[in-house]
Scaffold this active site. Sequence first.
Site, PDB file in Angstrom:
ATOM      1  N   GLY A 164     -24.177 -46.053  -9.675  1.00 49.69           N
ATOM      2  CA  GLY A 164     -24.726 -46.877  -9.666  1.00 49.69           C
ATOM      3  C   GLY A 164     -25.142 -48.154  -8.977  1.00 49.69           C
ATOM      4  N   LYS A 195       1.076  -0.999   0.299  1.00 51.01           N
ATOM      5  CA  LYS A 195       0.057   0.191  -0.264  1.00 51.01           C
ATOM      6  C   LYS A 195       0.928   1.112  -0.416  1.00 51.01           C
ATOM      7  CE  LYS A 195      -4.329  -1.554   1.242  1.00 51.01           C
ATOM      8  NZ  LYS A 195      -5.326  -1.853   1.887  1.00 51.01           N
ATOM      9  N   GLU A 200     -14.138 -21.230   3.687  1.00 53.15           N
ATOM     10  CA  GLU A 200     -14.700 -22.740   2.958  1.00 53.15           C
ATOM     11  C   GLU A 200     -16.035 -22.874   3.342  1.00 53.15           C
ATOM     12  OE1 GLU A 200     -13.101 -25.308   1.654  1.00 53.15           O
ATOM     13  OE2 GLU A 200     -14.210 -26.512   1.556  1.00 53.15           O
ATOM     14  N   ASP A 228     -11.901 -24.414  -0.634  1.00 54.30           N
ATOM     15  CA  ASP A 228     -10.271 -23.758  -0.296  1.00 54.30           C
ATOM     16  C   ASP A 228      -9.733 -25.090  -1.048  1.00 54.30           C
ATOM     17  OD1 ASP A 228     -11.476 -22.023   0.976  1.00 54.30           O
ATOM     18  OD2 ASP A 228     -10.516 -22.347   3.769  1.00 54.30           O
TER      19      ASP A 228
HETATM   20  N1  CAO Z   1       0.872  -4.902   2.014  1.00 58.83           N
HETATM   21  C1  CAO Z   1      -0.637  -4.298   1.870  1.00 58.83           C
HETATM   22  N2  CAO Z   1      -1.673  -4.460   2.136  1.00 58.83           N
HETATM   23  C2  CAO Z   1      -1.824  -5.654   2.491  1.00 58.83           C
HETATM   24  C3  CAO Z   1      -0.877  -7.112   1.699  1.00 58.83           C
HETATM   25  C4  CAO Z   1       0.554  -6.425   1.635  1.00 58.83           C
HETATM   26  N3  CAO Z   1       1.387  -7.094   1.743  1.00 58.83           N
HETATM   27  N4  CAO Z   1      -1.206  -8.092   1.564  1.00 58.83           N
HETATM   28  C5  CAO Z   1      -3.293  -7.978   1.397  1.00 58.83           C
HETATM   29  N5  CAO Z   1      -2.770  -6.701   1.866  1.00 58.83           N
HETATM   30  C6  CAO Z   1      -4.653  -5.749   2.405  1.00 58.83           C
HETATM   31  C7  CAO Z   1      -5.251  -5.924   0.756  1.00 58.83           C
HETATM   32  O1  CAO Z   1      -5.214  -5.020   0.231  1.00 58.83           O
HETATM   33  C8  CAO Z   1      -6.758  -5.776   1.762  1.00 58.83           C
HETATM   34  O2  CAO Z   1      -6.931  -4.748   1.560  1.00 58.83           O
HETATM   35  P1  CAO Z   1      -8.361  -3.484   1.864  1.00 58.83           P
HETATM   36  O3  CAO Z   1      -9.433  -4.398   2.121  1.00 58.83           O
HETATM   37  O4  CAO Z   1      -8.150  -2.053   2.162  1.00 58.83           O
HETATM   38  O5  CAO Z   1      -8.252  -3.227   0.267  1.00 58.83           O
HETATM   39  C9  CAO Z   1      -6.796  -6.416   3.803  1.00 58.83           C
HETATM   40  O6  CAO Z   1      -5.298  -6.884   3.029  1.00 58.83           O
HETATM   41  C10 CAO Z   1      -7.416  -7.585   3.232  1.00 58.83           C
HETATM   42  O7  CAO Z   1      -7.820  -8.533   2.321  1.00 58.83           O
HETATM   43  P2  CAO Z   1      -9.088  -9.357   2.453  1.00 58.83           P
HETATM   44  O8  CAO Z   1     -10.387  -9.022   2.776  1.00 58.83           O
HETATM   45  O9  CAO Z   1      -8.554 -10.449   1.006  1.00 58.83           O
HETATM   46  O10 CAO Z   1      -8.717  -9.945   3.844  1.00 58.83           O
HETATM   47  P3  CAO Z   1      -9.889 -10.302   5.100  1.00 58.83           P
HETATM   48  O11 CAO Z   1      -8.748 -10.995   5.911  1.00 58.83           O
HETATM   49  O12 CAO Z   1     -10.625  -9.452   5.303  1.00 58.83           O
HETATM   50  O13 CAO Z   1     -10.620 -11.446   3.886  1.00 58.83           O
HETATM   51  C11 CAO Z   1     -11.161 -13.692   2.922  1.00 58.83           C
HETATM   52  C12 CAO Z   1     -10.391 -12.951   4.216  1.00 58.83           C
HETATM   53  C13 CAO Z   1     -10.709 -14.955   2.569  1.00 58.83           C
HETATM   54  C14 CAO Z   1     -12.483 -13.918   3.520  1.00 58.83           C
HETATM   55  C15 CAO Z   1     -10.779 -12.788   1.617  1.00 58.83           C
HETATM   56  O14 CAO Z   1      -9.934 -12.633   0.702  1.00 58.83           O
HETATM   57  C16 CAO Z   1     -11.389 -12.938   0.478  1.00 58.83           C
HETATM   58  O15 CAO Z   1     -12.462 -13.901   0.249  1.00 58.83           O
HETATM   59  N6  CAO Z   1     -11.220 -14.463  -0.330  1.00 58.83           N
HETATM   60  C17 CAO Z   1     -11.518 -14.643  -2.051  1.00 58.83           C
HETATM   61  C18 CAO Z   1     -11.914 -16.014  -1.248  1.00 58.83           C
HETATM   62  C19 CAO Z   1     -11.534 -16.771  -0.800  1.00 58.83           C
HETATM   63  O16 CAO Z   1     -10.444 -17.376  -1.205  1.00 58.83           O
HETATM   64  N7  CAO Z   1     -11.747 -17.709   0.405  1.00 58.83           N
HETATM   65  C20 CAO Z   1     -10.891 -18.768   0.838  1.00 58.83           C
HETATM   66  C21 CAO Z   1     -10.900 -18.257   2.135  1.00 58.83           C
HETATM   67  S1  CAO Z   1      -9.831 -20.100   2.581  1.00 58.83           S
HETATM   68  O17 CAO Z   1     -11.114 -20.307   4.022  1.00 58.83           O
END
Ligand code: CAO
Length: 415
Positions: A248, A75, A139, A168
């Site tokens: 089956g 970021k 998941e 997943d």
């Molecule tokens: N440097 C700075 N920021 C970073 C970063 C880095 N190296 N890596 C990640 N981030 C930031 C992202 O940009 C994001 O920021 P914003 O929300 O401000 O845009 C933030 O970290 C978090 O990302 P996220 O929303 O993906 O994370 P979360 O923990 O809130 O959600 C999950 C997790 C899994 C619900 C969501 O990522 C998702 O729906 N993913 C797609 C589906 C998926 O793969 N699900 C399986 C998960 S395993 O059960």
Amino acid sequence: MSKALEGYRILDFTHVQSGPTCTQLLAWFGADVIKVERAGEGDATRGQLRDIPDVDSLYFTMLNHNKRSITVDTKKPKGREVLETLIKHCDVLVENFAPGALDRMGFTWERIHELNPRMVVASVKGFGPGKYQDCKVYENVAQCAGGSASTSGFDDGPPMVTGAQIGDSGTGLHLALGILAALLQRHNSGRGQKVLAPMQDAVLNLCRVKLRDQQRLERTGTMHEYPQYPDGTFGEAVPRAGNASGGGQPGSILKCKGWETDPNAYIYFITQAAVWPAVCKVIGEEGWITDEAYATPAARLLHLKPIFARIEKWTMTKHKLEAMEILNAYDIPCGPILSMKEIAEDASLRESGTIVEVDHPTRGRYLTVGNPIKMSDSPTQVKRSPLLGEHTVEVLAQLGYSQSQIEALREERVI
Ligand code: CAO
């Protein structure tokens, strides 16, 4: 010996389980997988479900073998520059952030394609385009939305999620396949492309036999291999079939010796038509070989409950592995219900490299699941997961950053 994906570089921008499963497979096939994590915390799973304080969790280590870890705050402008350099340097970017996160970081498909037209950009999302496209998904949400939960469990109970991580790890597998196909297409087109594997779609793909059954139900109003037949009733949607076989050939989970105290003293028994006479012989019901009520598969469908009750009377006299040995001699398809403890100790799985012992500098030795895909010219050697940022300096130096530039990034808390 060379590896199938040697020479391919993967920018691994994944976290939690679905994306890391995919990139771990690519690493096992020989790709150089560079996992980009946020400095300080890294992938959230490093700290989740910990069994040893301050040590990377098994959740993390078991999904991130054979990778390198680099910490970058993407970021910050300088961090974005590092990511841009990585994009130019890699063949594939894999990510599974919440919808829109990569765009918000400034890395839209258009921008990535401009930086590196050959790059394949692969994403896991919870849902594909449509009303749920912006939802975050884990998941069990995928198992529920993909048709697995409504068709799992027993008729008289609630929908049920399964222990197999089909949402997943299942989606990670689908994504890996898409990436390999995109890399093959790139050989001719010279261009990268977007690859999307939505978790709902992957679960549905794995549940396609249930969509088959939905249409059979709508056409005929019944399904003879389901436990609801012949005494129960069918509604409008595919019901939960308990442990009935999905194919089956009727099958069921039956008690074995010791079931009163051992929760896994069970065997899966399939009454395959081809070996019906053998089944009758083993359980001591030779009369059923010619009895009209049992002699044909169609006739047996009317009596599956009493048939399995009779077979269970026999299996209850045997230990599950003893029953398996006897049944194997007759080619009767069956399988013991193995606990994770039994699987962890299984000599054949260790021999084949599917259960592997790995050494880790802070955790010590632990067990993991190795590559389930075996290739004769590309063997897998499972290497421990990286510590957070373990390869930051090494990777930045490979990207052309000088020591003083790396120091400056560290001072500005970019890495
Ligand atoms: N440097 C700075 N920021 C970073 C970063 C880095 N190296 N890596 C990640 N981030 C930031 C992202 O940009 C994001 O920021 P914003 O929300 O401000 O845009 C933030 O970290 C978090 O990302 P996220 O929303 O993906 O994370 P979360 O923990 O809130 O959600 C999950 C997790 C899994 C619900 C969501 O990522 C998702 O729906 N993913 C797609 C589906 C998926 O793969 N699900 C399986 C998960 S395993 O059960």
